[in-house]
Design an enzyme around this catalytic site. Structure first.
Site, PDB file in Angstrom:
ATOM      1  N   SER A 152      -9.552  -1.154   7.257  1.00 26.66           N
ATOM      2  CA  SER A 152      -9.271  -0.717   5.948  1.00 26.66           C
ATOM      3  C   SER A 152      -8.277  -2.382   5.625  1.00 26.66           C
ATOM      4  O   SER A 152      -8.434  -2.019   3.857  1.00 26.66           O
ATOM      5  CB  SER A 152      -7.848  -0.135   5.975  1.00 26.66           C
TER       6      SER A 152
ATOM      7  N   LYS B 241       0.872  -0.909   0.514  1.00 24.17           N
ATOM      8  CA  LYS B 241       0.002  -0.299  -0.152  1.00 24.17           C
ATOM      9  C   LYS B 241       0.805   1.095  -0.368  1.00 24.17           C
ATOM     10  O   LYS B 241       2.414   1.392   0.845  1.00 24.17           O
ATOM     11  CB  LYS B 241      -0.943  -0.006   0.989  1.00 24.17           C
TER      12      LYS B 241
ATOM     13  N   SER C 249      -9.949   1.279   3.126  1.00 20.55           N
ATOM     14  CA  SER C 249      -8.791   1.708   1.800  1.00 20.55           C
ATOM     15  C   SER C 249      -8.137   1.275   1.450  1.00 20.55           C
ATOM     16  O   SER C 249      -7.117   2.120  -0.164  1.00 20.55           O
ATOM     17  CB  SER C 249      -8.012   3.729   2.750  1.00 20.55           C
TER      18      SER C 249
END
Lengths: 499, 546
Positions: free
Chosen positions: A183, A75, A159
């Site tokens: 997330s 990420k 996310s």
């Protein structure tokens, strides 16, 4: 795409193939780059590492390493040395760290190949992976790769949506996400992959760009529980650079092929049975409870009475820490800097241009909650509520206390629905979406306990439905055993995407 | 370390941050008529509270491994954490904790077994995180006190220490001409101890006396290097005036004062300024002011007029800070890795007050003399000299140490007595030679400088150079008698001015001098002039009376 797609195979079996030279690392990398290219329209990656750089790296690798050049993704809020780390924000659009996050370094040291940095909501604030400077990430499920429709597709969840999509499509065997309120688990559930949020402090946060320091945990996304276990064992443990990591040694998790759950007490938190949860998910949840029960586990209903306050409590604490953590982005040392004006003016302009509306909103709210006149009313109160939620969860897992307690794992939904369509999702505000979708995942972050999202079946719309398991602190062993059991029982099939 | 890519070595941006002095205020309340102010001073009771920022003497910074060092090239001692590079986390430096604990113990504080860190938010260009990590609610040490002697040592007073907190220092902004600000982060993140006193000091003199005592203690226990010019010991003073002791007036904070003289001036100035405002019917505003080193005035810091809300919150990246004691340390698996308060207490050296007391009591030195030795870490040297030679006069020894030993150290910038090659034993031998009239003061000094250069024992130096003086009474008397006889024959006038009733008159002195000069000439300068002088006087007296 062939039915024996090597990119969709479990990590452990691919490692075996590499060891036996059935396939070379170079070949694996070539195929992965092809896959990244084929799935480009999903917008999973913010940046992809140059092919030549990685090939050079894997040729140097002597194959004796643990990961033998296995491709993975990270990420884009984990610092990666010499590779841009944007947090999907204009603020860090041109930011290139000089060091790597501990978890990233552990993976590359173990011989993993970093393919690229995956998309997220700006600074990990969001549940959809839609609020990003590179635009939203699309869910591969029910996605028409041949004729992509600009509006008609499902969101990946967030996310860590980019990581979930990379793993779901075979563009990576596993990926790192960060989980502050759900997330990792939420996009994992929308994309039909396994997503582990480990115990707070079991994985180092050094190098993970902070959202809420007291809740952030690096998470692992992979296509099966075994792969998650494999990576978890590489990553867990003390890091002198993160004072909040566990002291002493963390035991390696070992899971049997067909684990028994006979000795387990499985708790069903009754407060999670909300009116907003889709019937399909409720049905799946009931089925899973029965499966546990039918295989000898004791299934009990438990109460987490403060669940209903978790959303608002999370909101206050999150905004407070966000306001504080974002204060460093003033355009002086690094990041976006606006031209001209006096210092204060330059700060204001840089921050206004650097952050999106959602980030700015949380900063403003957080500063409001932290004002001296408001601190007691909001921030301190939220901390007290957090303590109550922690106590709720601690009690449920406490083997020593009374009735309906002493469970080993909690079984719960991950969220209220399967992945929503972008066009409906985009109409709601970022904060409303958070309220809606983080409701069942936040508690684990508030209490620090480990939780995992496991895909179980498909909905009528052929979208993945996942369930969540939670365990007590540092009890990843039990959590992953229960997850493996659930995975075996559900026989969820990863799809053959029509790239 | 941070590469220059992110840290600009010389970093420019337009804008005038910092304090623009408000000259209008200064002019209006400038105390020009001191006489007038002094007359009314008695009716007002000033109250001063002090916050001292003492930089911790540690190798590395409070939360990072970057070096803590002065005068390094700009931005050369900056870790990723110090530059607030995203993703970096603070890691507590145990050495800083240990030094804060020592300081707390020396100031009679209760050391908190568990303390916490907080974030104090404000935007400032030399504070890259946008907040300072400090200990706002639960500091490491609380509720202490310090006894301090007033400037002349005549009275001992007491000040309550509210708390000692660990916190980060900021970087440095240099506001240059042409609207440019340069930022150096070398100091950013260096450990500070903020020592907060109760508002209990009532004059500039007392404030300085307290600060000097505190300073001496920190130096003595080695927790602060104390270089004032380098800002390692900075003071914020909260000053107010009131007509009754029980009621405090509106306080004004003057920030960042270095140097005892400046602190004295600031407090004096501020007290007068406030009295003047009130007497003219004005109201003292609660504000933060800065000391203008050039004019000697305090000036309002305009950009901080709006009350700052620091939006404190606990620092989530640092677990609670634990220290242990003898009983709790035993339960730990690795006791040597933690800080044991009892152990630190046992390791504390003797503090200045005790040392001064010992010097005054055992050697009858004055307060000023004792303080002089103590402040310079010279008490052991002094005591050793006295132990080697009991019959020496302590004041003579003190004088020698001050005039010669310390003067030499100052001249050659020596930081400790070990670097000066005259040991206490050597000095004692030298002073004994002097005491026994074997050498005179002049030779003694020559021997001292030779000893420093050659590192030889004074006895040997005197011996080898044949510097021993003729000082035995019989020989000296003989020599003086001869000289007087010679003078009487050759230059009778020379002695005629001597007046036995006024041996200290100019003429008498002149006569003695002539005798001594001749004796020196006759003995090739080997005569002990002091002894010869006494003998000559006696002889001349005898001559006159006979």
């Amino acid at each position: 795409m062939s039915s024996t797609d090597i990119l969709m195979k479990p990590l452990v079996s691919v490692l075996q193939m590499l060891r036996n030279r059935v396939i070379s690392t170079e070949e694996l990398l070539h195929r992965t780059y092809t896959r990244i290219n084929e799935t480009k329209s999903l917008n999973a990656f913010v940046s992809v590492v140059e092919k030549n750089d990685n090939l050079e790296f894997c040729i140097k690798d002597d194959r004796s390493s643990i990961l033998k050049g296995i491709p993975f993704a990270v990420k884009d809020n984990f610092s990666t040395r010499n590779i841009s780390t944007t947090c999907a924000s204009n603020m860090l659009r041109n930011y290139v760290p000089t060091y790597s996050a501990t978890v990233v370094k552990k993976l590359t040291d173990a011989g993993g190949t970093l393919m690229g940095k995956t998309n997220l909501d700006e600074f990990a604030m969001g549940v959809g992976t839609v609020d990003s400077i590179i635009g939203p990430t699309r869910n591969p499920w029910q996605y028409d790769f041949q004729h992509p429709n600009p509006d008609d597709w499902y969101i990946a969840g967030g996310s860590s949506g980019g990581s979930a999509v990379a793993v779901a499509t075979g563009a990576s065997y596993f990926a790192l996400g960060s989980d502050t309120g759900g997330s990792v688990r939420l996009p994992a559930s929308f994309c039909g992959v396994v997503g582990l949020k480990p115990t707070y402090g079991s994985l180092s946060r050094h190098g993970l760009i902070s959202l809420v320091n007291s809740m952030d945990v690096p998470g692992i996304l992979a296509r099966c529980v075994d792969d998650v276990v494999f990576i978890y064992n590489i990553l867990s443990g003390n890091d002198p650079r993160d004072s909040t990591t566990v002291q002493g040694k963390v035991e390696k998790v070992v899971i049997e092929e067909n684990p028994s759950v006979k000795d387990l007490v499985v708790g069903i938190p009754k407060q999670y049975h909300g009116p907003d949860v889709s019937p399909e998910i409720i049905d799946c949840w009931k089925w899973a409870a029965d499966i546990f029960s039918n295989n000898g586990a004791k299934v009990v209903e438990v109460s987490l009475p403060h669940t209903q306050y978790s959303i608002v409590c999370y909101h206050v604490l999150c905004c407070g820490e966000v306001a504080s953590n974002m204060a460093r982005y003033d355009g002086l040392q690094y990041g976006h800097r606006s031209d001209g004006g006096f210092t204060e003016e330059m700060y204001a302009k840089s921050r206004n241009e650097g952050f999106n509306e959602s980030v700015r909103g949380r900063i403003t709210a957080g500063n409001y909650f932290l004002l001296r006149r408001n601190y007691r009313k909001y921030y301190e109160k939220a901390q007290k509520v957090r303590r109550l939620i922690q106590t709720d969860i601690k009690k449920v897992f406490d083997k020593g206390s009374g009735k309906n307690s002493g469970v080993d794992v909690l079984l719960a939904p991950v969220t209220v629905s399967t992945a929503p369509q972008y066009k409906t999702f985009a109409q709601k505000t970022n904060s409303y979406r958070t309220v809606e979708h983080d409701i069942y995942t936040q508690s684990a972050n508030m209490a620090g306990v480990p939780a995992i999202s496991v895909p179980v079946r498909l909905s009528q719309a052929k979208l993945p439905i996942s369930l969540q398991l939670l365990a007590s602190n540092f009890n990843e062993g039990t959590l992953l055993r229960a997850a493996k059991f659930l995975e075996n029982a559900s026989s969820f099939q990863h799809p053959k995407f029509d790239f | 370390m941070v590469p220059s890519l992110f840290m600009m070595q010389r970093f420019l941006f337009p804008g005038a941050i910092g304090c623009k002095p408000s000259f209008i205020l200064v002019k209006r309340y400038n105390c020009s008529s001191q006489k007038n102010a002094r007359l009314q001073d008695d009716r007002w009771i000033p109250t001063v509270g002090l916050e001292i920022h003492a930089q911790i003497n540690s190798k590395s910074k409070l939360f990072s491994s970057a070096k803590n060092q002065f005068m390094a090239p700009p931005n050369s001692l900056v870790s990723n954490f110090d530059a607030s590079i995203p993703g970096t986390l603070p890691v507590i430096n145990k050495e800083c904790v240990r030094k804060a604990v020592r300081t707390g113990l020396a100031l009679n504080c209760k050391i908190q077994k568990t303390s916490f860190f907080d974030r104090k938010h404000y935007f400032y260009s030399d504070m890259p995180q946008g907040y300072q990590i400090t200990q706002y609610k639960h500091p490491i040490a609380k509720n202490g006190y310090l006894h301090y002697p007033t400037a002349d040592g005549s009275v001992v007073k007491r000040v309550k220490i509210e708390q000692i907190q660990l916190e980060q220092d900021s970087g440095k902004s240099m506001h240059e001409e042409g609207q440019v600000t340069l930022i150096d982060l070398n100091r950013a993140g260096v450990g500070l101890m903020e020592i907060v006193t109760a508002p209990e000091v009532s004059s500039a003199g007392d404030a300085c006396a307290f600060l000097k005592e505190l300073y001496g203690i920190l130096m003595r226990i080695g927790t602060c290097n104390g270089k004032l010019a380098e800002g390692q010991f900075r003071v914020d003073a909260n000053i107010s005036i009131a007509q009754q002791k029980t009621k405090l007036g509106t306080r004004v904070e003057v920030k960042n004062i270095s140097g005892f003289k400046h602190i004295h001036n600031v407090i004096e100035y501020e007290i007068k300024r406030q009295i003047r405002i009130v007497e003219e019917g004005g109201i003292v505003e609660s504000e933060t002011r800065a000391f203008d080193y050039e004019t000697g005035f305090t000036v309002s810091m305009r950009d901080k007029e709006i009350k700052q809300d620091y939006r404190f919150m606990s620092e989530p990246n640092l677990p609670p800070l634990h220290v242990y004691d003898d009983s709790s340390v035993t339960s730990l698996s690795n006791p040597s890795s933690v800080i044991n308060v009892d152990q630190e207490r046992r390791n504390l050296p003797k503090l200045p007050a005790d040392i001064r007391g010992h010097l005054i009591e055992s050697f009858h030195l004055s307060f000023v003399e004792a303080e002089f030795l103590t402040n310079r870490n010279m008490e052991n040297y002094f005591i050793e000299v006295m132990e080697c030679a009991h019959n020496l006069n302590p004041t003579v020894v003190w004088n020698w140490i001050k005039m010669h030993v310390i003067a030499h150290m100052v001249e050659y910038n020596l930081s400790s007595i070990e670097e000066c090659y005259v040991s206490a034993r050597d000095l004692a031998a030298l002073l004994l030679l002097l005491h026994n009239n074997e050498i005179n003061a002049e030779t003694a000094y020559l021997t001292f400088t030779t000893a420093i250069q050659t590192r030889q024992h004074p006895d040997k130096i005197v011996e080898e150079n044949n510097w021993k003086m003729i000082s035995d009474k019989e020989t000296v008397t003989k020599l003086c008698e001869d000289a007087i006889a010679t003078l009487q024959c050759t230059d009778a006038k020379a002695l005629s001015g001597y007046d036995a009733d006024k041996p200290k008159s100019k003429a008498s002195k002149q006569a003695i001098k002539r005798v001594i000069m001749l004796v020196r000439k006759n003995t090739n300068d080997k005569i002990h002039t002091g002894v010869a002088k006494d003998v000559t006087m006696k002889l001349l007296n005898y001559k006159r009376t006979s």
